[in-house]
Design a protein around this motif. Structure first.
Motif, PDB file in Angstrom:
ATOM      1  N   HIS A   1     -51.217   5.850 -63.804  1.00 49.19           N
ATOM      2  CA  HIS A   1     -50.229   5.536 -64.833  1.00 49.19           C
ATOM      3  C   HIS A   1     -49.639   4.145 -64.694  1.00 49.19           C
ATOM      4  N   GLU A   2     -49.987   3.417 -63.640  1.00 44.52           N
ATOM      5  CA  GLU A   2     -49.417   2.089 -63.447  1.00 44.52           C
ATOM      6  C   GLU A   2     -50.103   1.088 -64.360  1.00 44.52           C
ATOM      7  N   VAL A   3     -49.329   0.154 -64.820  1.00 45.38           N
ATOM      8  CA  VAL A   3     -49.844  -0.912 -65.664  1.00 45.38           C
ATOM      9  C   VAL A   3     -49.924  -2.173 -64.826  1.00 45.38           C
ATOM     10  N   VAL A   4     -51.048  -2.863 -64.888  1.00 49.54           N
ATOM     11  CA  VAL A   4     -51.236  -4.084 -64.125  1.00 49.54           C
ATOM     12  C   VAL A   4     -50.842  -5.262 -64.999  1.00 49.54           C
ATOM     13  N   THR A   5     -49.932  -6.093 -64.493  1.00 51.56           N
ATOM     14  CA  THR A   5     -49.516  -7.302 -65.201  1.00 51.56           C
ATOM     15  C   THR A   5     -49.475  -8.450 -64.214  1.00 51.56           C
ATOM     16  N   ASP A   6     -49.405  -9.667 -64.744  1.00 54.03           N
ATOM     17  CA  ASP A   6     -49.316 -10.864 -63.901  1.00 54.03           C
ATOM     18  C   ASP A   6     -47.884 -11.186 -63.518  1.00 54.03           C
ATOM     19  N   ARG A   7     -46.927 -10.589 -64.201  1.00 53.93           N
ATOM     20  CA  ARG A   7     -45.535 -10.943 -63.960  1.00 53.93           C
ATOM     21  C   ARG A   7     -44.927 -10.075 -62.871  1.00 53.93           C
ATOM     22  N   GLU A   8     -43.862 -10.616 -62.276  1.00 49.88           N
ATOM     23  CA  GLU A   8     -43.102  -9.865 -61.290  1.00 49.88           C
ATOM     24  C   GLU A   8     -42.204  -8.887 -62.032  1.00 49.88           C
ATOM     25  N   PRO A   9     -41.950  -7.701 -61.471  1.00 52.06           N
ATOM     26  CA  PRO A   9     -41.056  -6.763 -62.143  1.00 52.06           C
ATOM     27  C   PRO A   9     -39.654  -7.345 -62.283  1.00 52.06           C
ATOM     28  N   ALA A  10     -39.088  -7.258 -63.452  1.00 49.74           N
ATOM     29  CA  ALA A  10     -37.730  -7.735 -63.701  1.00 49.74           C
ATOM     30  C   ALA A  10     -36.730  -6.722 -63.163  1.00 49.74           C
ATOM     31  N   ALA A  11     -35.533  -7.212 -62.887  1.00 43.56           N
ATOM     32  CA  ALA A  11     -34.479  -6.326 -62.392  1.00 43.56           C
ATOM     33  C   ALA A  11     -34.138  -5.261 -63.416  1.00 43.56           C
ATOM     34  N   SER A  12     -34.376  -5.543 -64.704  1.00 50.11           N
ATOM     35  CA  SER A  12     -34.044  -4.593 -65.759  1.00 50.11           C
ATOM     36  C   SER A  12     -35.094  -3.498 -65.921  1.00 50.11           C
ATOM     37  N   ASP A  13     -36.210  -3.589 -65.195  1.00 54.42           N
ATOM     38  CA  ASP A  13     -37.248  -2.568 -65.280  1.00 54.42           C
ATOM     39  C   ASP A  13     -36.828  -1.353 -64.449  1.00 54.42           C
ATOM     40  N   ALA A  14     -35.946  -0.529 -64.989  1.00 54.02           N
ATOM     41  CA  ALA A  14     -35.403   0.606 -64.245  1.00 54.02           C
ATOM     42  C   ALA A  14     -36.489   1.572 -63.817  1.00 54.02           C
ATOM     43  N   CYS A  15     -37.457   1.801 -64.672  1.00 52.14           N
ATOM     44  CA  CYS A  15     -38.501   2.762 -64.338  1.00 52.14           C
ATOM     45  C   CYS A  15     -39.584   2.161 -63.469  1.00 52.14           C
ATOM     46  N   ALA A  16     -39.602   0.854 -63.299  1.00 56.05           N
ATOM     47  CA  ALA A  16     -40.610   0.237 -62.439  1.00 56.05           C
ATOM     48  C   ALA A  16     -40.433   0.711 -61.006  1.00 56.05           C
ATOM     49  N   GLU A  17     -39.205   0.929 -60.589  1.00 55.19           N
ATOM     50  CA  GLU A  17     -38.934   1.373 -59.231  1.00 55.19           C
ATOM     51  C   GLU A  17     -39.044   2.882 -59.091  1.00 55.19           C
ATOM     52  N   GLN A  18     -38.718   3.628 -60.142  1.00 51.40           N
ATOM     53  CA  GLN A  18     -38.721   5.085 -60.091  1.00 51.40           C
ATOM     54  C   GLN A  18     -39.711   5.617 -61.113  1.00 51.40           C
ATOM     55  N   ARG A  19     -40.806   6.144 -60.666  1.00 55.78           N
ATOM     56  CA  ARG A  19     -41.828   6.661 -61.573  1.00 55.78           C
ATOM     57  C   ARG A  19     -41.463   8.031 -62.132  1.00 55.78           C
ATOM     58  N   THR A  20     -40.416   8.678 -61.632  1.00 64.76           N
ATOM     59  CA  THR A  20     -40.074  10.008 -62.130  1.00 64.76           C
ATOM     60  C   THR A  20     -39.713   9.979 -63.602  1.00 64.76           C
ATOM     61  N   CYS A  21     -38.977   8.969 -64.051  1.00 68.31           N
ATOM     62  CA  CYS A  21     -38.617   8.928 -65.467  1.00 68.31           C
ATOM     63  C   CYS A  21     -39.855   8.702 -66.316  1.00 68.31           C
ATOM     64  N   PHE A  22     -40.813   7.967 -65.806  1.00 66.51           N
ATOM     65  CA  PHE A  22     -42.061   7.742 -66.533  1.00 66.51           C
ATOM     66  C   PHE A  22     -42.831   9.052 -66.662  1.00 66.51           C
ATOM     67  N   ASN A  23     -42.841   9.866 -65.613  1.00 65.36           N
ATOM     68  CA  ASN A  23     -43.547  11.137 -65.655  1.00 65.36           C
ATOM     69  C   ASN A  23     -42.907  12.102 -66.646  1.00 65.36           C
ATOM     70  N   VAL A  24     -41.589  12.130 -66.695  1.00 64.76           N
ATOM     71  CA  VAL A  24     -40.905  12.979 -67.661  1.00 64.76           C
ATOM     72  C   VAL A  24     -41.261  12.528 -69.068  1.00 64.76           C
ATOM     73  N   GLU A  25     -41.294  11.243 -69.284  1.00 68.54           N
ATOM     74  CA  GLU A  25     -41.635  10.711 -70.595  1.00 68.54           C
ATOM     75  C   GLU A  25     -43.034  11.149 -71.007  1.00 68.54           C
ATOM     76  N   LEU A  26     -43.980  11.140 -70.090  1.00 65.67           N
ATOM     77  CA  LEU A  26     -45.336  11.575 -70.406  1.00 65.67           C
ATOM     78  C   LEU A  26     -45.374  13.047 -70.784  1.00 65.67           C
ATOM     79  N   ALA A  27     -44.637  13.866 -70.070  1.00 70.93           N
ATOM     80  CA  ALA A  27     -44.612  15.293 -70.379  1.00 70.93           C
ATOM     81  C   ALA A  27     -44.009  15.533 -71.760  1.00 70.93           C
ATOM     82  N   LEU A  28     -42.895  14.869 -72.034  1.00 66.63           N
ATOM     83  CA  LEU A  28     -42.276  15.030 -73.352  1.00 66.63           C
ATOM     84  C   LEU A  28     -43.163  14.475 -74.455  1.00 66.63           C
ATOM     85  N   THR A  29     -43.870  13.414 -74.161  1.00 68.52           N
ATOM     86  CA  THR A  29     -44.797  12.861 -75.140  1.00 68.52           C
ATOM     87  C   THR A  29     -45.869  13.881 -75.488  1.00 68.52           C
TER      88      THR A  29
END
Length: 133
Positions: free
Chosen positions: A4-32
């Protein structure tokens, strides 16, 4: 790297809340997945009818959901059957009749549907639904 990870050339921004915690991303996938199926027009209503009324014939489902065409009803029942939520049973004829009922997986939606109904009664005014029955 997880699937589920996306590869990018940029560094993760401080505002990327889900970049550090994949749990919210997993919930989003289930709800999707849930809303991709149940969020389609008529699908949730069909599950609700089968949830409260038990097994039903095609014609009974058509009457229970005003405004649905035969083609749309057939399409939605096929999707629900393929998703494992509805079981299609052909009754011995004559006349040949097809009935539909919830599988165990479909029946497991009952508590969630009941909670959504309670929530709608409390927080979703009827006026918020334009043009529905």
């Amino acid at each position: 790297m997880s699937e589920h990870e996306v590869v990018t050339d940029r560094e993760p921004a401080a505002s990327d809340a889900c970049a550090e915690q994949r749990t919210c991303f997993n919930v989003e996938l289930a709800l999707t997945r849930v809303f991709t199926l149940l969020g389609k027009r008529w699908t949730g209503l069909l599950v609700g009818v089968l949830n409260h009324g038990g097994p039903a014939y095609f014609s009974e489902l058509r009457r229970a959901v005003p405004g649905i065409s035969e083609r749309m009803l057939s399409d939605r029942l096929t999707e629900l059957t393929e998703a494992g939520l509805v079981l299609r049973e052909v009754d011995a004829g004559p006349p040949l009749r097809v009935s539909y009922r919830l599988t165990d997986a479909g029946a497991a939606l009952r508590p969630a549907l009941n909670e959504l109904a309670v929530w709608a009664d409390q927080y979703l005014p009827e006026s918020a639904l334009k043009g529905s029955c």
